[in-house]
Design an enzyme around this catalytic site. Sequence first.
Site, PDB file in Angstrom:
ATOM      1  N   ARG A   1     -12.504 -24.959 -16.174  1.00  0.00           N
ATOM      2  CA  ARG A   1     -13.970 -23.866 -16.146  1.00  0.00           C
ATOM      3  C   ARG A   1     -13.296 -23.035 -14.701  1.00  0.00           C
ATOM      4  NH1 ARG A   1     -16.386 -29.756 -16.253  1.00  0.00           N
ATOM      5  NH2 ARG A   1     -17.593 -29.030 -18.022  1.00  0.00           N
TER       6      ARG A   1
ATOM      7  N   GLY B   1     -22.721 -19.772 -16.442  1.00  0.00           N
ATOM      8  CA  GLY B   1     -22.623 -19.417 -18.044  1.00  0.00           C
ATOM      9  C   GLY B   1     -22.006 -18.164 -18.215  1.00  0.00           C
TER      10      GLY B   1
ATOM     11  N   LYS C   1     -17.535 -23.820  -6.974  1.00  0.00           N
ATOM     12  CA  LYS C   1     -17.492 -24.936  -7.873  1.00  0.00           C
ATOM     13  C   LYS C   1     -16.479 -25.692  -7.423  1.00  0.00           C
ATOM     14  CE  LYS C   1     -18.220 -24.546 -12.527  1.00  0.00           C
ATOM     15  NZ  LYS C   1     -18.886 -24.634 -13.512  1.00  0.00           N
TER      16      LYS C   1
ATOM     17  N   TYR D   1     -37.453   2.858  11.097  1.00  0.00           N
ATOM     18  CA  TYR D   1     -38.518   2.501  10.036  1.00  0.00           C
ATOM     19  C   TYR D   1     -37.654   3.275   8.786  1.00  0.00           C
ATOM     20  CZ  TYR D   1     -39.799   6.817  10.103  1.00  0.00           C
ATOM     21  OH  TYR D   1     -40.465   8.511   9.650  1.00  0.00           O
TER      22      TYR D   1
ATOM     23  N   ARG E   1     -24.432 -27.272  -6.868  1.00  0.00           N
ATOM     24  CA  ARG E   1     -24.855 -25.629  -6.604  1.00  0.00           C
ATOM     25  C   ARG E   1     -26.142 -25.290  -6.525  1.00  0.00           C
ATOM     26  NH1 ARG E   1     -23.476 -23.028 -12.412  1.00  0.00           N
ATOM     27  NH2 ARG E   1     -25.507 -23.315 -13.456  1.00  0.00           N
TER      28      ARG E   1
ATOM     29  N   CYS F   1     -37.074   8.119   3.936  1.00  0.00           N
ATOM     30  CA  CYS F   1     -38.070   7.437   2.638  1.00  0.00           C
ATOM     31  C   CYS F   1     -37.668   7.459   1.822  1.00  0.00           C
ATOM     32  CB  CYS F   1     -39.107   9.045   3.810  1.00  0.00           C
ATOM     33  SG  CYS F   1     -38.171  11.002   3.944  1.00  0.00           S
TER      34      CYS F   1
ATOM     35  N   SER G   1     -36.374  12.347   9.409  1.00  0.00           N
ATOM     36  CA  SER G   1     -36.260  11.348   8.632  1.00  0.00           C
ATOM     37  C   SER G   1     -35.133  11.843   7.542  1.00  0.00           C
ATOM     38  CB  SER G   1     -38.075  10.769   8.258  1.00  0.00           C
ATOM     39  OG  SER G   1     -37.762  10.041   7.016  1.00  0.00           O
TER      40      SER G   1
ATOM     41  N   HIS H   1     -29.275 -21.554 -21.305  1.00  0.00           N
ATOM     42  CA  HIS H   1     -28.733 -20.896 -20.814  1.00  0.00           C
ATOM     43  C   HIS H   1     -30.300 -19.594 -20.477  1.00  0.00           C
ATOM     44  CE1 HIS H   1     -26.980 -16.605 -21.147  1.00  0.00           C
ATOM     45  NE2 HIS H   1     -26.359 -17.069 -20.644  1.00  0.00           N
TER      46      HIS H   1
ATOM     47  N   GLY I   1     -34.144  11.814   4.250  1.00  0.00           N
ATOM     48  CA  GLY I   1     -35.059  11.696   2.567  1.00  0.00           C
ATOM     49  C   GLY I   1     -33.455  11.669   1.841  1.00  0.00           C
ATOM     50  N   THR I   2     -33.148  10.376   1.728  1.00  0.00           N
ATOM     51  CA  THR I   2     -31.730  10.409   1.042  1.00  0.00           C
ATOM     52  C   THR I   2     -31.871  10.696  -0.675  1.00  0.00           C
ATOM     53  OG1 THR I   2     -33.011   7.654   0.486  1.00  0.00           O
ATOM     54  CG2 THR I   2     -31.258   8.088   2.470  1.00  0.00           C
TER      55      THR I   2
ATOM     56  N   ARG J   1     -46.649  12.900   0.137  1.00  0.00           N
ATOM     57  CA  ARG J   1     -46.146  14.330  -0.443  1.00  0.00           C
ATOM     58  C   ARG J   1     -46.997  15.114  -0.873  1.00  0.00           C
ATOM     59  NH1 ARG J   1     -42.491   9.453  -3.532  1.00  0.00           N
ATOM     60  NH2 ARG J   1     -44.679   8.839  -3.333  1.00  0.00           N
TER      61      ARG J   1
ATOM     62  N   MET K   1     -18.455 -16.909 -17.651  1.00  0.00           N
ATOM     63  CA  MET K   1     -17.190 -16.515 -17.263  1.00  0.00           C
ATOM     64  C   MET K   1     -17.270 -18.065 -18.894  1.00  0.00           C
ATOM     65  SD  MET K   1     -15.517 -15.367 -14.348  1.00  0.00           S
ATOM     66  CE  MET K   1     -16.311 -16.891 -13.567  1.00  0.00           C
TER      67      MET K   1
END
Length: 866
Positions: free
Chosen positions: A92, A101, A22, A842, A330, A822, A755, A446, A757-758, A553, A103
């Site tokens: 402000r 909106g 702002k 990938y 903005r 993956c 690959s 809002h 697998g997280t 899977r 704060m």
Amino acid sequence: MAKRVYLFNEGSKEDRDLLGGKGANLCEMTNLGLPVPFGFIITTSTCREFFQAGNRLPNLLEQEYRVALDLIEKKMGTRFGDPDNPLLFSVRSGAPVSMPGMMNTILNLGMNDEITEGLARKTSNPRFAYDSYRRFIQMFADVVLDIDGRLFEGEITRYKDAHSKPLDTDMTAEDWQAVIETFKSMADFPQDPFEQLKLAVQAVFLSWHTPRAIVYREMNNIPESLGTAVNVQAMVFGNYGEDSGSGVAFTRNPSTGENEFFGEFLFNAAGEDVVAGVRTPEPVEALRKRLPGVYDELYETQDLLEKHYRDMQDIEFTVQEGRFYMLQTRSGKRTGRASIKIAVDMVDEQLITRKEALLRVSPEHVEAFLHPMVDPDSKENIIATGLPASPGGATGRVVFSADEAVETAKDGTQVILVRRETTPEDIHGMKVAEGILTELGGMTSHAAVVARGMGVCAITGCGSLTIDYDAGTATTREGVTVSRGDIITLDGNSAEVMLGDIPKTEARDSDDFQLLLNWADRYRRLKVRANAETPEDAKKARELGAEGVGLCRTEHMFFEESRVALMRGMILADDAEERQTYLDSILEFHQADMLSLFQIMDGLPVTIRLLDPPLHEFLPHLGADVEHLAEQIGKSASSIAEAVDHLREVNPMLGLRGCRLSIVMPEVTEMQVNAIIGAAAQAIEMGLNPAPEIMIPLVINVREVRLISEIIDRGVHAALKDRSVSVRYKIGTMMETPRACLGADRLAPAVEFMSFGTNDLTQMTYGFSRDDSGKFVPQYLDKKIIESDPFVSLDQRAVGRLMELAVKESRARKSGIKYGICGEHGGDPRSIQFCHDLGLDYVSCSPYRIPVARIAAAQAAVRDSI
């Protein structure tokens, strides 16, 4: 000592991090020569100092901003604290990232009893002076003194009811004076303007940590460390009279993206009346009719700002006594559809490049093209119509408060949040709601702005509804009553409210959307595959641009009721011969399923994970289910119960699953490989080009991979021994244990792809059970122990470090290995950026996340090229 206070002519739009968005834009508009009431900005670094000092303002800050005050007084020709010629301020917030909106704001600061009398004399407008004073007391008490603002609204309502004055504009100066006396008995606020300013600056800094601001930052991944600036700006007044007013406008339509000036205006009203939605405003064209000169200046200003910033702008302005002032500009919040149309149109208009267009679109906004819409042919029981604030179709049970929305949605119940108007305190309820419906407010209220930003269906300004919070009802003018818990449907495109669950249609595509995706495909390096194992998912994935299957899977193919009995019989078999009988039956449908995938993904890689879950997941646990299975496979219920108990594990996620199943039950793996390669051979015989990739899950060392590769070879031989075709296939591993990542250099010679697998890798790195983490991760987030849920967005510091080590060391050992991800992180934009930076080949995600992943991958590549 670093400079803490900047005048509006001392900064620019490039100073966003220091001055907040702002403040930086106020400086930029000042430099452009626009009519901006003058002021100063206290920097974001000062905010950080404030918190580091235990919520105390830095020494000498007041001395710094008093110097700025003197300069503003000279420029404005008024004096702060002078009853005869008063200078008043708005105070402000303004973070480096827009948080509309979230704060706190205080207007008309600097008023007291004496100054209000002086303002009344100077302006010859006592009503305006006392209206401004009551607003200040109300806002200061709420923001600084922490007195609930609804108490003051209640007093105003009681006074208006008692004196038969339905509208605020019906109140005279004497009326407001009476209300002010009541207000002063409710709040002991300082009469000294300088003390007011000091307390207001502290309050704005503290608002960085309000619950609504914290929730908004978490939703939008905004770092807590940024802090907020404080903007202190000379006041101009929209509530001065009928030739005054306040407005909000967008340089393009924020819902549709059409290149049309769009806005709303309230005559004789302060700016907060428009934004808060307490009155329903008029279209901005009303200004053209009553104040054509002001409208022309506004139109020229919005055109200049859009071309200057090269983006759709959200502007706030005030007209005082026929004179136009700019208060803010903005980049405007917009719907997903609007964001894409605006980006593509601006490329056509040569305002931005294609690369810039890609960066202008939030990957999450892409989902707006994938969400259901209300079927126009099925609409019925329309009970009310409002304003189309945010598009889409939503159905849910009616709730009347944010807290009620959160509580009701805990068990997965879909809710529609119904309010007279929303406030920033409602953000947590808006977050979980399927849709939002408000009685008051316009397209820039809002509720409208926040819903559009979140991609939530919303209808505002539904004035035909009367909402009674105490009774838990919303009643239309025709007398139709909707009660708490009733099911309603919102059509955010037509702004219609309907009783019941109205059928939805799939989201419509658009030429702009496809064009943007084509640009994304041109720039991105990462391939995007799908997590899919059913023909339906595979078809949808291909339709949405998947470049293969990154995770099939296989266990999901076995859970259908007609098939699970065979799996259960195989698991519970008494000997190898019985087990093989079941495996032969399973082979038939397994091969047919794989053939379907190869047909749909013709010419594209299909990565098939060997059976992964613990065996007990296939088995029944309830008595009735055990009895039923006993009848199906001809075994006693007691023997099945005993076997189930035997297979039960203390910690199944670390037990007999993944590659351990292949080692303990190699015949299962042989059957799977026989099905995969047999299906690929069939596909080749049909003239297709299958590309199977067999993935070994949950490995810890290369000896597992070598042993299972031998089992795979036996399965391949069984599939091809009676065929005259050869099948090319790859063997790889799923990198989901820390030990696999740390030993990736030893795995490299034995695999052709890795690959990550997280999901499991995160689980094992953190020691968090992904199935139980919901019980404590929210508290970890609240207490800032962790910055984000590691199962939602990839933890780059620890899990990412394991991935980086695995890629670096395996690549050094063997070239040509393909790398992918993956886990669920494959569809998360921040995680995709990390995967790009890491050099993966990938990502793989659920079908409906594929367009998001395509955009995010392109954005990562574009950022890399800048």
